[in-house]
Design an enzyme around this catalytic site. Sequence first.
Site, PDB file in Angstrom:
ATOM      1  N   HIS A   1      -9.836  10.693  14.696  1.00 30.84           N
ATOM      2  CA  HIS A   1     -10.104   9.917  13.476  1.00 30.84           C
ATOM      3  C   HIS A   1     -10.969   8.680  13.732  1.00 30.84           C
ATOM      4  O   HIS A   1     -11.428   8.051  12.777  1.00 30.84           O
ATOM      5  CB  HIS A   1      -8.795   9.464  12.810  1.00 30.84           C
ATOM      6  CG  HIS A   1      -7.940  10.586  12.318  1.00 30.84           C
ATOM      7  ND1 HIS A   1      -8.383  11.510  11.385  1.00 30.84           N
ATOM      8  CD2 HIS A   1      -6.673  10.962  12.630  1.00 30.84           C
ATOM      9  CE1 HIS A   1      -7.421  12.399  11.140  1.00 30.84           C
ATOM     10  NE2 HIS A   1      -6.372  12.091  11.889  1.00 30.84           N
TER      11      HIS A   1
ATOM     12  N   HIS B   1      -5.215  17.697  10.590  1.00 30.44           N
ATOM     13  CA  HIS B   1      -5.949  16.658   9.854  1.00 30.44           C
ATOM     14  C   HIS B   1      -7.439  16.730  10.201  1.00 30.44           C
ATOM     15  O   HIS B   1      -7.788  16.973  11.370  1.00 30.44           O
ATOM     16  CB  HIS B   1      -5.395  15.275  10.203  1.00 30.44           C
ATOM     17  CG  HIS B   1      -3.918  15.159   9.958  1.00 30.44           C
ATOM     18  ND1 HIS B   1      -2.990  15.215  10.982  1.00 30.44           N
ATOM     19  CD2 HIS B   1      -3.219  15.042   8.807  1.00 30.44           C
ATOM     20  CE1 HIS B   1      -1.772  15.115  10.461  1.00 30.44           C
ATOM     21  NE2 HIS B   1      -1.883  15.009   9.143  1.00 30.44           N
TER      22      HIS B   1
HETATM   23  C1  OKP Z   1      -3.200  11.650  12.988  1.00 23.25           C
HETATM   24  B1  OKP Z   1      -3.661  12.910  13.715  1.00 23.25           B
HETATM   25  C2  OKP Z   1       1.414  11.089   5.160  1.00 23.25           C
HETATM   26  C3  OKP Z   1       0.470  10.062   5.714  1.00 23.25           C
HETATM   27  C4  OKP Z   1      -0.224  10.522   6.974  1.00 23.25           C
HETATM   28  C5  OKP Z   1      -1.233   9.488   8.970  1.00 23.25           C
HETATM   29  C6  OKP Z   1      -1.392  10.765   9.722  1.00 23.25           C
HETATM   30  C7  OKP Z   1      -2.270  10.580  10.919  1.00 23.25           C
HETATM   31  C8  OKP Z   1      -2.518  11.855  11.678  1.00 23.25           C
HETATM   32  N1  OKP Z   1       2.178  10.566   4.061  1.00 23.25           N
HETATM   33  N2  OKP Z   1      -0.291   9.463   7.908  1.00 23.25           N
HETATM   34  O1  OKP Z   1      -4.681  13.653  13.081  1.00 23.25           O
HETATM   35  O2  OKP Z   1      -2.629  13.821  14.088  1.00 23.25           O
HETATM   36 ZN    ZN Z   2      -3.260  15.424  12.994  1.00 16.70          ZN
END
Ligand code: OKP
Ligand code: ZN
Length: 344
Positions: free
Chosen positions: A159, A197
């Site tokens: 990210h 994600h």
């Molecule tokens: C990081 B990686 C859900 C909110 C999500 C952040 C997720 C970060 C993921 N209510 N919060 O890509 O695994």
């Molecule tokens: Zn993720």
Amino acid sequence: MKNVRSDDHRTHQPQVELHDGLLVPSFETAERWDHIVAALEASEHDPPETPDAVEPELLAAVHTPPYLAFLSEAFQQWEAAGHSTPMIPASFAPRPTDSPEPADIAGRLGYFAFAAETSITDGTWPAVRASAAVARTGQKLVSAGEPSVFALCRPPGHHAGPDRFGGYCFVNNAAVAAQGFLDDGADQVAVLDVDVHHGNGTQEIFYDRDDVMVASIHADPQHCFPWFWGHPHEQGRGVGDGYTINRPLLPGTRFAEWFSTLQDLGRTILKAGTDALVVSLGVDTYAGDPLGPFELHTPDFAAFGRFIGGLGLPTLYCMEGGYAIEAIGTNTVAVLDGHEDAAQ
Ligand code: OKP
Ligand code: ZN
């Protein structure tokens, strides 16, 4: 498969995160790393390679100098301003912006952030540098002839954009590795991001370029973090047009559909004349993951690894997400062992 890892990740100790309107215990923890190491050891993987420090020039090839300066000095400036709490941004700069970088640390924090679940603590920067060093060292091993290597990065990286942190990511380890492959002689690199994600940071870093293809399969941003990136119409720009590929899938997606989409991306990567592959390996596609809406199971991870191994490309796996603590090690090692089975 050789693996690279560093205990230095431990100095990054986020305590709480903003989640559904509450401050809850952080999902991204040092225990994640411990569980992966335990699974590597149980599966009799080689002892780890320890990383060499990552070159500042390589970091500066994927991130802006003001952003790196911010990360390296943020907590000290926060302490000098009288705080001892973790740093969590509360305001964000619109992008693009003509605003100069604020001088006050609370303003700088928001200027270089895109999300508020991620905190910076005392030991964040050394851990972030170590995570990038793990990726770079793994890449160097692959460039030197190792067919595949696992870089156990923590914190994750996909990210993190040229000048923004969020989603638990600060420096983009996969981008460091992709750029490292180019620096060490590859002409064409692909990053395949299978974290649930979308890898918005990796996409942004290589958006205008045709030497790194960025292909991502992820939960539809209509329904899932990071919300504002990862749609199919995001395809790259200028000479990079066509070198960004996004394949969002709906929440509830099971292995059959996920895998046929993935196979499609694999074929595209081969057709692009890829010399080296970086896999952004999130295992938060697992059915039991608290932060991911897909429905993959442990044998599916092995099948995925076999497919990647069958591509026959020099491959570096960079660890990204995975928050079902009890399964993260098993699922990660299932990918690596599947890869080795197919590559033999
Ligand atoms: C990081 B990686 C859900 C909110 C999500 C952040 C997720 C970060 C993921 N209510 N919060 O890509 O695994
Ligand atoms: Zn993720």
